[in-house]
Design an enzyme around this catalytic site. Sequence first.
Site, PDB file in Angstrom:
ATOM      1  N   CYS A   1       5.706  86.423  43.828  1.00  0.00           N
ATOM      2  CA  CYS A   1       4.973  85.463  44.664  1.00  0.00           C
ATOM      3  C   CYS A   1       3.972  86.149  45.600  1.00  0.00           C
ATOM      4  CB  CYS A   1       5.940  84.615  45.464  1.00  0.00           C
ATOM      5  SG  CYS A   1       7.180  83.831  44.426  1.00  0.00           S
TER       6      CYS A   1
ATOM      7  N   HIS B   1       2.823  81.363  51.512  1.00  0.00           N
ATOM      8  CA  HIS B   1       3.412  81.089  50.202  1.00  0.00           C
ATOM      9  C   HIS B   1       4.232  79.801  50.306  1.00  0.00           C
ATOM     10  CE1 HIS B   1       5.532  81.358  46.547  1.00  0.00           C
ATOM     11  NE2 HIS B   1       6.652  81.842  47.041  1.00  0.00           N
TER      12      HIS B   1
ATOM     13  N   ASN C   1       7.265  75.566  44.340  1.00  0.00           N
ATOM     14  CA  ASN C   1       6.930  76.987  44.433  1.00  0.00           C
ATOM     15  C   ASN C   1       6.333  77.438  43.097  1.00  0.00           C
ATOM     16  OD1 ASN C   1       6.946  79.772  44.470  1.00  0.00           O
ATOM     17  ND2 ASN C   1       8.996  79.954  45.349  1.00  0.00           N
TER      18      ASN C   1
HETATM   19  O1  UT7 Z   1       9.292  82.726  46.185  1.00  0.00           O
HETATM   20  C1  UT7 Z   1      10.534  83.075  46.709  1.00  0.00           C
HETATM   21  C2  UT7 Z   1      11.544  82.192  46.074  1.00  0.00           C
HETATM   22  N1  UT7 Z   1      12.714  81.924  46.772  1.00  0.00           N
HETATM   23  C3  UT7 Z   1      12.853  81.196  47.891  1.00  0.00           C
HETATM   24  O2  UT7 Z   1      11.953  80.893  48.600  1.00  0.00           O
HETATM   25  C4  UT7 Z   1      14.249  80.754  48.194  1.00  0.00           C
HETATM   26  C5  UT7 Z   1      14.630  80.882  49.631  1.00  0.00           C
HETATM   27  N2  UT7 Z   1      15.833  80.107  49.857  1.00  0.00           N
HETATM   28  C6  UT7 Z   1      15.830  78.761  50.024  1.00  0.00           C
HETATM   29  O3  UT7 Z   1      14.783  78.161  50.018  1.00  0.00           O
HETATM   30  C7  UT7 Z   1      17.131  78.068  50.308  1.00  0.00           C
HETATM   31  O4  UT7 Z   1      18.141  79.041  50.503  1.00  0.00           O
HETATM   32  C8  UT7 Z   1      17.549  77.075  49.198  1.00  0.00           C
HETATM   33  C9  UT7 Z   1      16.609  75.870  49.204  1.00  0.00           C
HETATM   34  C10 UT7 Z   1      17.519  77.765  47.842  1.00  0.00           C
HETATM   35  C11 UT7 Z   1      18.955  76.563  49.453  1.00  0.00           C
HETATM   36  O5  UT7 Z   1      19.037  75.928  50.717  1.00  0.00           O
HETATM   37  P1  UT7 Z   1      20.216  76.308  51.719  1.00  0.00           P
HETATM   38  O6  UT7 Z   1      20.069  75.457  52.899  1.00  0.00           O
HETATM   39  O7  UT7 Z   1      20.194  77.786  51.880  1.00  0.00           O
HETATM   40  O8  UT7 Z   1      21.484  75.824  50.908  1.00  0.00           O
HETATM   41  P2  UT7 Z   1      22.700  76.690  50.383  1.00  0.00           P
HETATM   42  O9  UT7 Z   1      22.294  77.582  49.267  1.00  0.00           O
HETATM   43  O10 UT7 Z   1      23.417  77.317  51.559  1.00  0.00           O
HETATM   44  O11 UT7 Z   1      23.618  75.541  49.791  1.00  0.00           O
HETATM   45  C12 UT7 Z   1      24.161  74.506  50.615  1.00  0.00           C
HETATM   46  C13 UT7 Z   1      24.883  73.521  49.713  1.00  0.00           C
HETATM   47  C14 UT7 Z   1      25.806  74.192  48.700  1.00  0.00           C
HETATM   48  O12 UT7 Z   1      26.935  73.356  48.563  1.00  0.00           O
HETATM   49  P3  UT7 Z   1      28.320  73.746  49.302  1.00  0.00           P
HETATM   50  O13 UT7 Z   1      28.692  75.082  48.742  1.00  0.00           O
HETATM   51  O14 UT7 Z   1      28.005  73.760  50.751  1.00  0.00           O
HETATM   52  O15 UT7 Z   1      29.214  72.636  48.876  1.00  0.00           O
HETATM   53  C15 UT7 Z   1      25.028  74.149  47.421  1.00  0.00           C
HETATM   54  O16 UT7 Z   1      25.847  74.113  46.289  1.00  0.00           O
HETATM   55  O17 UT7 Z   1      23.929  72.788  48.956  1.00  0.00           O
HETATM   56  C16 UT7 Z   1      24.288  72.840  47.576  1.00  0.00           C
HETATM   57  N3  UT7 Z   1      23.062  72.768  46.767  1.00  0.00           N
HETATM   58  C17 UT7 Z   1      22.528  71.603  46.373  1.00  0.00           C
HETATM   59  N4  UT7 Z   1      22.902  70.341  46.563  1.00  0.00           N
HETATM   60  C18 UT7 Z   1      22.153  69.370  46.030  1.00  0.00           C
HETATM   61  C19 UT7 Z   1      22.278  73.788  46.319  1.00  0.00           C
HETATM   62  N5  UT7 Z   1      21.252  73.293  45.623  1.00  0.00           N
HETATM   63  C20 UT7 Z   1      21.386  71.950  45.645  1.00  0.00           C
HETATM   64  C21 UT7 Z   1      20.630  70.899  45.117  1.00  0.00           C
HETATM   65  N6  UT7 Z   1      21.039  69.633  45.340  1.00  0.00           N
HETATM   66  N7  UT7 Z   1      19.498  71.098  44.391  1.00  0.00           N
END
Ligand code: UT7
Length: 322
Positions: free
Chosen positions: A117, A248, A278
Amino acid sequence: MASTLGPVGIIGSGLAVPTRVITNDDLSQTVDTSDEWIFSRTGIRERRRLDAGTDTSDLAAAAGARAIDNAGIGRDEIDTVICATITQDMSFPNTACMVQAKLGLPKGAAFDLGAACSGFVYGMVTGSSLIQTGRAKTILLVGADALSKHLDWTDRGTCVLFGDGAGAAVLRAVPEGFGLLGANLGCDGTGGPLLLRTANGREDGVPVLQMSGREVYKFAVRIQPEACEAALNEAGMTIDQIDWFIPHQANIRIIEAAVQRLGIPEEKVLLNLDRYGNTSAASIPIVLAEAVADGRLKRGDNVLLVGFGAGLTWGSAVIRWY
Ligand code: UT7
């Protein structure tokens, strides 16, 4: 070789995205997610996805053709093609070679640049250096990615985040006071395992994008302001001199954290994350091309770009628009 060491800027821009739109509701039909979760956690509403039969080089060529037209120059003036991508049609020939052939460009250098990215900003600095040392005169720089080809469409933690697209810029020497004024590129290779395409841990042996979202999130929140400050320092500028901030487009919460840390007024932040998700190396040049097309970005405006991604890489740049 006529070395100039003068400034290099963007003299034309363009973008191309697939016509097929995938909404959050569409994704909630196939994985356990919802529009509410995706939008509130990321700021994304929809993204574009390539159809079978089209590939990264098609998007890259379409964006490139528009950038050349927008620059008001002939295709025969492009002597070098750089394509920032991590989703090449095939491992060789490289995507830039395909773009050169598809657009019928002169037979100068053509190469891909893999910095995920951060690729467009890496390409901006690389292209600028080639022009300053006299190795090139007019460069077509494309940021193009089609991560939809490399996603695990059953993994709700990643498949909701990414979209396909391409953004392009024509680079050339510009008058003193314009163009690239400062930049900062970097990489922490120890963070590689946090975001990668691998078959590890998969029974089917198919390599797909795998990510430790939380860890990448923390890295991004830390690195964006640091990289921006380094580029501003090199340019001898302060944040209040910036007219437009183009981060980004990965996650609205990551962008908001950077905006807050840097103290940038909201109206100076350019966004399209809600419509495209993204798009990796395409994300920054797509925003740029849209802002040029709708007249927001004008000659003399100071623009601050910042990207981060797999590597873990980062890149920032201060450009005075020509
Ligand atoms: O170009 C670089 C690319 N990468 C990035 O920019 C990624 C950077 N990271 C992020 O943007 C965030 O970490 C995410 C959007 C990927 C995730 O958000 P988060 O607030 O960090 O959520 P998390 O990974 O801590 O997950 C929280 C909960 C989990 O459930 P439990 O374990 O609390 O029950 C996940 O399983 O949300 C769940 N979850 C979802 N729920 C519904 C993860 N993805 C989803 C989804 N829909 N799509």
